[in-house]
Design an enzyme around this catalytic site. Structure first.
Site, PDB file in Angstrom:
ATOM      1  N   GLY A   8      13.964 -11.413  -2.266  1.00  0.00           N
ATOM      2  CA  GLY A   8      12.605 -11.624  -1.598  1.00  0.00           C
ATOM      3  C   GLY A   8      11.959 -12.487  -2.615  1.00  0.00           C
ATOM      4  N   GLY A  10       8.982 -14.014  -2.054  1.00  0.00           N
ATOM      5  CA  GLY A  10       7.768 -14.046  -1.395  1.00  0.00           C
ATOM      6  C   GLY A  10       6.698 -14.259  -2.651  1.00  0.00           C
ATOM      7  N   ASN A  11       5.474 -13.729  -2.351  1.00  0.00           N
ATOM      8  CA  ASN A  11       4.543 -13.401  -3.084  1.00  0.00           C
ATOM      9  C   ASN A  11       4.822 -12.666  -4.564  1.00  0.00           C
ATOM     10  OD1 ASN A  11       2.768 -15.140  -2.096  1.00  0.00           O
ATOM     11  ND2 ASN A  11       1.876 -13.642  -0.756  1.00  0.00           N
ATOM     12  N   GLY A  13       7.772 -11.285  -5.258  1.00  0.00           N
ATOM     13  CA  GLY A  13       8.959 -11.931  -5.932  1.00  0.00           C
ATOM     14  C   GLY A  13       8.842 -13.207  -6.736  1.00  0.00           C
ATOM     15  N   ASP A  32      16.419 -15.455  -0.966  1.00  0.00           N
ATOM     16  CA  ASP A  32      15.426 -15.089   0.370  1.00  0.00           C
ATOM     17  C   ASP A  32      16.354 -15.553   1.473  1.00  0.00           C
ATOM     18  OD1 ASP A  32      12.265 -14.352   0.528  1.00  0.00           O
ATOM     19  OD2 ASP A  32      12.942 -15.142   2.316  1.00  0.00           O
ATOM     20  N   ARG A  81       3.463  -5.106   8.100  1.00  0.00           N
ATOM     21  CA  ARG A  81       3.320  -4.424   9.498  1.00  0.00           C
ATOM     22  C   ARG A  81       2.535  -5.687  10.180  1.00  0.00           C
ATOM     23  NH1 ARG A  81       1.182   1.630  10.089  1.00  0.00           N
ATOM     24  NH2 ARG A  81       0.306   1.363  12.333  1.00  0.00           N
ATOM     25  N   ARG A  87       4.356   2.390  12.782  1.00  0.00           N
ATOM     26  CA  ARG A  87       4.786   2.634  11.687  1.00  0.00           C
ATOM     27  C   ARG A  87       6.314   3.121  11.637  1.00  0.00           C
ATOM     28  NH1 ARG A  87       5.171   6.643   8.671  1.00  0.00           N
ATOM     29  NH2 ARG A  87       4.561   7.894  10.129  1.00  0.00           N
ATOM     30  N   ASN A  94      12.165  -2.621   8.098  1.00  0.00           N
ATOM     31  CA  ASN A  94      12.231  -2.713   6.536  1.00  0.00           C
ATOM     32  C   ASN A  94      13.572  -1.825   6.089  1.00  0.00           C
ATOM     33  OD1 ASN A  94      10.458  -4.377   6.263  1.00  0.00           O
ATOM     34  ND2 ASN A  94       8.823  -2.986   5.385  1.00  0.00           N
ATOM     35  N   ASN A 119       7.778  -1.868   0.757  1.00  0.00           N
ATOM     36  CA  ASN A 119       7.118  -0.680   1.117  1.00  0.00           C
ATOM     37  C   ASN A 119       7.789  -0.363   2.616  1.00  0.00           C
ATOM     38  OD1 ASN A 119       5.158   0.319  -0.608  1.00  0.00           O
ATOM     39  ND2 ASN A 119       3.999  -1.491  -0.402  1.00  0.00           N
ATOM     40  N   ASP A 150      -0.331   1.842  -9.407  1.00  0.00           N
ATOM     41  CA  ASP A 150      -1.725   2.601  -9.082  1.00  0.00           C
ATOM     42  C   ASP A 150      -2.326   3.009 -10.429  1.00  0.00           C
ATOM     43  OD1 ASP A 150      -1.009   2.350  -6.698  1.00  0.00           O
ATOM     44  OD2 ASP A 150       0.420   4.404  -6.635  1.00  0.00           O
ATOM     45  N   ARG A 153      -4.206   0.329 -11.586  1.00  0.00           N
ATOM     46  CA  ARG A 153      -5.757   0.104 -10.828  1.00  0.00           C
ATOM     47  C   ARG A 153      -6.776   1.243 -11.224  1.00  0.00           C
ATOM     48  NH1 ARG A 153      -2.214  -0.951  -5.239  1.00  0.00           N
ATOM     49  NH2 ARG A 153      -2.527  -3.126  -5.257  1.00  0.00           N
ATOM     50  N   HIS A 177       3.600   6.653  -3.083  1.00  0.00           N
ATOM     51  CA  HIS A 177       2.633   5.359  -3.220  1.00  0.00           C
ATOM     52  C   HIS A 177       1.791   5.203  -1.954  1.00  0.00           C
ATOM     53  CE1 HIS A 177       1.442   1.285  -4.490  1.00  0.00           C
ATOM     54  NE2 HIS A 177       2.028   0.687  -3.749  1.00  0.00           N
TER      55      HIS A 177
HETATM   56  N1  APR Z   1      16.989 -10.699   2.544  1.00  0.00           N
HETATM   57  C1  APR Z   1      16.024 -11.457   1.766  1.00  0.00           C
HETATM   58  N2  APR Z   1      14.635 -11.802   1.838  1.00  0.00           N
HETATM   59  C2  APR Z   1      14.240 -11.198   2.898  1.00  0.00           C
HETATM   60  C3  APR Z   1      14.889 -10.454   3.656  1.00  0.00           C
HETATM   61  C4  APR Z   1      16.278 -10.315   3.591  1.00  0.00           C
HETATM   62  N3  APR Z   1      17.132  -9.451   4.455  1.00  0.00           N
HETATM   63  N4  APR Z   1      14.006 -10.119   5.011  1.00  0.00           N
HETATM   64  C5  APR Z   1      12.664 -10.529   4.434  1.00  0.00           C
HETATM   65  N5  APR Z   1      12.951 -11.426   3.364  1.00  0.00           N
HETATM   66  C6  APR Z   1      11.843 -11.938   2.637  1.00  0.00           C
HETATM   67  C7  APR Z   1      10.720 -12.783   3.363  1.00  0.00           C
HETATM   68  O1  APR Z   1      11.466 -14.033   3.897  1.00  0.00           O
HETATM   69  C8  APR Z   1       9.656 -13.063   2.256  1.00  0.00           C
HETATM   70  O2  APR Z   1       9.996 -14.249   1.642  1.00  0.00           O
HETATM   71  O3  APR Z   1      11.153 -11.123   1.641  1.00  0.00           O
HETATM   72  C9  APR Z   1       9.926 -11.904   1.356  1.00  0.00           C
HETATM   73  C10 APR Z   1       8.847 -10.835   1.132  1.00  0.00           C
HETATM   74  O4  APR Z   1       7.684 -11.737   0.698  1.00  0.00           O
HETATM   75  P1  APR Z   1       6.182 -11.569   1.442  1.00  0.00           P
HETATM   76  O5  APR Z   1       6.138 -11.484   2.832  1.00  0.00           O
HETATM   77  O6  APR Z   1       5.511 -12.658   0.495  1.00  0.00           O
HETATM   78  O7  APR Z   1       5.520 -10.308   0.689  1.00  0.00           O
HETATM   79  P2  APR Z   1       5.243  -9.783  -0.486  1.00  0.00           P
HETATM   80  O8  APR Z   1       3.757 -10.010  -0.806  1.00  0.00           O
HETATM   81  O9  APR Z   1       6.052 -10.236  -1.559  1.00  0.00           O
HETATM   82  O10 APR Z   1       5.384  -8.058  -0.479  1.00  0.00           O
HETATM   83  C11 APR Z   1       7.118  -7.717  -0.480  1.00  0.00           C
HETATM   84  O11 APR Z   1       6.523  -5.730  -1.713  1.00  0.00           O
HETATM   85  O12 APR Z   1       4.607  -4.923  -2.389  1.00  0.00           O
HETATM   86  C12 APR Z   1       5.447  -4.905  -1.392  1.00  0.00           C
HETATM   87  O13 APR Z   1       4.445  -4.157   0.578  1.00  0.00           O
HETATM   88  C13 APR Z   1       4.878  -5.297  -0.205  1.00  0.00           C
HETATM   89  O14 APR Z   1       6.898  -4.557   1.074  1.00  0.00           O
HETATM   90  C14 APR Z   1       6.024  -5.627   0.591  1.00  0.00           C
HETATM   91  C15 APR Z   1       6.927  -6.306  -0.498  1.00  0.00           C
END
Ligand code: APR
Length: 314
Positions: A8, A10-11, A13, A32, A81, A87, A94, A119, A150, A153, A177
């Protein structure tokens, strides 16, 4: 050099990858499902590392093969979500992502330490452990990141309220959490002084409430996502304790086998984190009201974990 893979990009990762690289802790691979995106982020980070003359490698990939032989794997993959989604739908989606990710971990990274960030955290960590245990993982090598965040924070809100350095504050938040998390006030100190000596009951209540809503407060301000700087930093601190074998005591989500009286659930408890993962679960003598709150938190997680069976996920 150790190898850390982050599933992942994303933000959370990508922020974590950049923290690891900037601190020259390990080489990093980000995987990703979004085509090319992790490669773009990795290229940008390599150019950032060039600015700092660092020889750490950050690689972005759409292929799980690249996580091969990682020492630590962090799971941040998942979706947030969306409107109209229950939920249960979120749990289902997930959980299926988690199953796919975990199947690649046992395929490519046997012996690795796994840190779950996705999450709903406690349930996702439970699911990851339930699968990985059949492939040789002990419960001490599969953990969830929540308590450090937590606690951070809670610590920040205390520091702001009392106008004292963060450095002086030792705050502990255990349990799930979620809204049943348990700030352990009896073990929270400011320069060694118990917090209750320094703050009134009403103010304390407000700090606890704000801590419980810490994630939601940020979501409502960001509007398009959830917190990521502090979650990434909290995961980084766990990784640092593992890589440097620091044996820090940190609140970490761990599968319970009798600790604090809990069985077959994942709960945030204080643990010693070292090179092999969780070295020990620390049993604190909690105040009666705190233990009761922790019991409630455990009960809530247990119900959520049961849903995995009801939905035929495990
Ligand atoms: N394999 C790899 N990556 C995946 C898959 C998968 N099967 N499914 C989704 N992703 C990637 C998405 O493409 C996305 O880039 O996971 C990434 C999630 O990143 P964001 O949407 O930016 O979410 P982020 O803010 O990083 O949060 C990730 O951490 O804190 C928790 O609640 C939050 O569950 C969330 C997780």
């Amino acid at each position: 050099m150790k190898k850390i893979s982050i599933i992942g990009a994303g933000n959370v990762g990508a922020t974590l990858a950049s923290l690891i690289a900037m601190n020259e802790l390990a080489d990093v691979v980000m995987v990703d499902v979004i085509q090319d995106m992790p490669k773009g982020k990795a290229l940008d980070m390599m150019q950032m590392l060039s600015v700092f003359n660092s020889d750490i490698t950050v690689k972005g990939s759409n292929s799980y093969e690249d996580i091969k032989d990682s020492d630590i794997v962090v799971i941040t993959a998942g979706i947030a979500r969306k409107p109209g989604m229950s939920r249960e739908d979120l749990l289902n989606t997930n959980a299926n992502i988690m199953k796919e990710v975990v199947s690649n971990i046992y395929k490519y990274c046997s012996g690795s330490i796994v840190i779950v960030v996705s999450n709903p955290l406690d349930v996702m960590t439970y699911l990851a452990y339930k699968i990985l245990k059949d492939y040789g993982w002990t419960r001490f090598k599969v953990m969830g990141m929540a308590g450090v965040l937590d606690s951070a924070r809670f610590k920040y809100f205390i520091s702001e309220k009392l106008n004292v350095s963060m450095d002086n504050i030792n705050a502990f938040v255990l349990g799930s959490h979620g809204d049943t998390m348990v700030p352990i006030v009896s073990f929270t100190t400011v320069a060694g002084v118990p917090l209750r000596y320094l703050i009134g009951e009403e103010e304390l209540k407000q700090l606890i409430e704000r801590t419980r809503n810490g994630g939601a407060e940020i979501v409502s301000l960001l509007k398009t996502g959830s917190a990521y700087y502090a979650p990434a930093a909290s995961t980084f601190i766990m990784i640092k304790s593992i890589i440097y074998d620091k044996k820090q005591i940190l609140p970490v989500s761990v599968y319970c086998q009798g600790e604090y009286g809990y069985e077959d659930l994942v709960l945030g408890l204080p643990v010693v984190l070292g090179k092999d993962g969780i070295e020990k679960i620390v049993e604190l003598n909690l105040e009666q009201s705190e233990k009761q709150e922790l019991d409630k938190s455990a009960e809530k997680i247990k119900q959520l974990c049961k849903e995995l069976y009801t939905l035929n996920i495990v």
